[in-house]
Design a protein around this motif. Structure first.
Motif, short mmCIF file in Angstrom:
data_model
loop_
_atom_site.label_atom_id
_atom_site.label_comp_id
_atom_site.label_asym_id
_atom_site.label_seq_id
_atom_site.Cartn_x
_atom_site.Cartn_y
_atom_site.Cartn_z
N HIS A 239 -12.33 -5.29 11.01
CA HIS A 239 -12.22 -3.97 11.24
C HIS A 239 -11.16 -3.16 11.21
N HIS B 166 -10.91 3.75 -2.57
CA HIS B 166 -10.51 2.55 -1.97
C HIS B 166 -9.93 1.49 -2.57
N PHE C 282 -9.97 -2.35 7.59
CA PHE C 282 -10.49 -1.29 6.68
C PHE C 282 -10.26 0.13 7.54
N GLN C 283 -10.84 0.16 8.95
CA GLN C 283 -11.16 1.18 9.58
C GLN C 283 -10.12 1.74 10.43
N PHE D 78 -7.59 -0.69 -1.00
CA PHE D 78 -8.17 -1.46 -0.05
C PHE D 78 -8.59 -3.05 -1.07
N GLY E 85 -6.10 1.96 9.28
CA GLY E 85 -6.51 1.17 8.33
C GLY E 85 -6.39 0.96 6.96
N PHE E 86 -6.72 0.28 5.88
CA PHE E 86 -6.58 0.29 4.69
C PHE E 86 -7.69 1.38 3.84
N GLY E 87 -8.74 1.92 4.54
CA GLY E 87 -9.61 2.61 4.05
C GLY E 87 -9.95 3.75 4.63
N SER E 88 -10.07 4.02 5.78
CA SER E 88 -10.57 5.40 6.63
C SER E 88 -9.42 6.26 6.44
N SER F 77 -3.09 4.55 -2.90
CA SER F 77 -3.80 5.28 -1.69
C SER F 77 -3.41 6.53 -1.83
N ARG G 255 0.70 -1.29 -0.04
CA ARG G 255 -0.08 0.06 0.09
C ARG G 255 0.88 1.08 -0.11
#
Lengths: 161, 421
Positions: free
Chosen positions: B348, B215, B351-352, B218, B356-359, A77, A71
């Motif tokens: 959780h 995303h 991502f979160q 992610f 995380g890998f999203g938030s 990202s 990542r």
């Protein structure tokens, strides 16, 4: 085979090497520093010990560490393109336990992050469990980063602490 | 609660049914007005019942800008008190959660029962004839709950919570099926802030349009089966306006009802979990737990501050016009299999939260929105996506495709109504 306990000097040399790899984005070398079943943990609750059964910020096995590195490198990202620049200092080292093959080390870490015109600091206690591999070199069996403000609202941390 | 003397900004030139001006994100006067007109005049989520499960359990929270204590008394009744001593305003409690038998002000020692009554005042002779203790309880809010979610309001005269939630109740019931037969319990939370207005986050919970782009990193990190499940632009999902500012965005239609379709094959990523669960549970129970572990296939946005978002509760707290705190509260099965709850926590963490890998990618684009919103306040924020395809359902609700901005239009319509009141 030496029977002398792992020394503070040897343990410190390893964690400083790890810190330098992370600050300089040398991630392949970093991924190779761990035992196969090692975890990189950033807990939330200050007293947490059972990380597996607790919600953490990060609880990375090898596969997750690799994904985290991907990542940072793959440019997909938006929060890590570009990756924040970091400089971390470790000090106040103390060996908590040590024998010929394993060692528990605790130290203080102060990290400064700079990205998109913002400078931020993250301060943490870092606990390392180190083990001596068959080749005689030390490996990381566990690294736990206990942020001083872990229970507070943080900002996005798009790098490895 | 309303202080009519204060002037309110005229919001009419700033908002239309499908667009809004960026001053909604940047104007401190609008923020001040929102904290009164919206947050002091509606139901605001303050807790999940599992966070204060036993007598004396409490947590601190906020209703708009008011610090509050949410506490369960000895009889099991939940109270929400303004966290302010009736003497000289000091907060009674500054810890996020705990258990207690009373609240004692640290300044002069005034003490209150869990239900809010003023019990004791040190050196009481100084108040002889001038302090009737019965008239100085903590300021308590009206409290009602639905499906384990506890809401509070300053208003005694607004509709009951169940009426306010309306069609959202059905989706809350569906969401709680994640307990897989066990009561839903919170499992800790990720808390982070971003330098932007709270409505940017409110919009995002009903925004499928950003998912494939923001995303992408992610989606690259997950297995191909999960990639297919999360291909939400092509899964036949939809967004529905549920009234009162609430909306639901269905991203994975086959995961609307977690008790349906239990005979479906278990996804590859949950095979190990299923094998572990099979030691202690029947085949049907295993299927039920595994199907629930990944969460529901929808985000339910409840105006103004909470969402039942796939596998967690999203709580937003406005801090200032350009500062917002977001909590992602993990949920799991109370008394359920530890392996199932572990799987939920790992998902959780994936991502979160701030790592995380999203938030962090969400937070980054929200930060960009706030920055860009400083540019030319005459430009509109466009909220018209999906309007051409929007349809009216038999019950009168509006429905658009998954990436339509129907949910945002619903939230802003409620916002405009409350701000104009």
């Amino acid at each position: 085979m030496t029977t002398e306990a792992i020394t503070l000097d040897e343990a410190m040399a390893l964690t400083w090497y790890e810190a330098d790899l992370l600050d300089n984005a040398e991630y392949d070398e970093w991924l190779a520093m761990w035992t196969p079943d090692a975890h990189y943990v950033v807990p939330i609750e200050p007293g947490a010990v059972d990380f597996e059964n607790t919600l953490n910020y990060a609880y990375d096995d090898h596969s997750m560490r690799k994904k985290r590195v991907d990542r940072l490198r793959n440019g997909q990202s938006v929060s890590t393109s570009p990756v924040a620049r970091t400089i971390r200092l470790q000090s106040r080292f103390r060996i908590l336990k040590s024998d010929a093959d394993t060692c528990e080390l605790r130290c203080a870490q102060i990290l400064t992050e700079f990205r998109r015109g913002r400078e931020r600091a993250y301060t943490a206690d870092v606990e390392f469990n180190l083990v001596r591999g068959d080749d005689g070199k030390l490996k990381i069996a566990r690294k736990v980063v206990r942020l001083i403000n872990s229970t507070d609202a943080l900002t996005g941390i798009g790098y490895i602490l | 609660m309303t202080s009519t003397a204060e002037a309110s900004p005229d919001i009419r030139p700033l908002i239309q049914s499908d667009r809004a001006k960026t001053t909604l994100y940047t104007d401190p006067e609008i923020f001040k007005a929102e904290m009164r007109k919206v947050f002091e005049n509606t139901w605001v989520w303050v807790a999940h019942e599992s966070e204060i499960a036993g007598p004396g359990d409490f947590k601190t929270a906020q209703v708009g800008q008011h610090p509050v204590i949410v506490v369960r008394d000895r009889k099991g009744v939940v109270h929400v008190h303004v966290n302010r001593c009736r003497h000289r305003a000091a907060t009674l409690c500054e810890v996020p959660k705990g258990k207690t038998s009373s609240f004692v002000c640290p300044y002069h020692g005034w003490s209150y029962g869990l239900e809010g009554a003023l019990r004791g005042v040190p050196y009481e002779t100084g108040y002889e004839g001038v302090l009737e203790k019965a008239k100085f309880p903590l300021r308590s809010l009206r409290v009602e709950h639905y499906a384990g979610m506890i809401f509070a309001t300053f208003r005694d005269d607004i509709e009951p919570l169940v009426d306010y939630l309306g069609p959202a109740k059905k989706w809350m019931d569906l969401f709680m099926k994640q307990g897989a037969g066990f009561p839903v319990t919170t499992l800790g939370e990720h808390k982070f802030r971003f330098p932007g207005n709270w409505k940017i986050q409110l919009e995002n919970t009903t925004d499928a349009y950003h998912f494939p782009l923001v995303h992408k990193s992610f989606l690259t990190a997950v297995d191909s089966e999960t990639q297919t499940t999360l291909d939400m632009m092509n899964n036949g999902g939809f967004v529905e306006d549920l009234g009162n500012g609430h909306s639901v965005m269905v991203m994975i239609p086959e995961l609307i009802d977690l008790e349906d379709n239990l005979e479906a094959p278990i996804p590859e990523k949950f095979k190990d979990l299923a094998a572990e669960l099979a030691k202690d549970y029947s085949d049907l129970e295993v299927r039920r737990i595994v199907r629930a572990v990944g969460g529901s296939g929808f985000n339910l946005n409840i105006f103004p501050n909470v969402a039942c978002s796939m596998a967690f509760f999203r709580v937003l707290q406005p801090i200032a016009v350009e500062e917002t705190e977001v909590r992602h509260i993990a949920i799991g099965m109370k008394g359920g299999p530890a392996a199932g709850n572990r799987a939920r926590m790992r998902l959780h963490e994936f991502f979160q939260g701030p790592m995380g890998f999203g938030s962090p990618d969400d937070a980054e684009v929200w930060d960009r929105v706030q920055h860009g919103a400083q540019g030319d306040h005459d430009l509109w924020l466009m909220l018209n996506r999906g309007l051409p395809q929007e349809t009216t359902m038999p019950d009168g609700t509006r429905r658009g495709d998954v990436s339509s901005e129907t949910g945002m239009r619903a939230a802003y319509a409620q916002w405009a109504k409350m701000m104009a009141a």
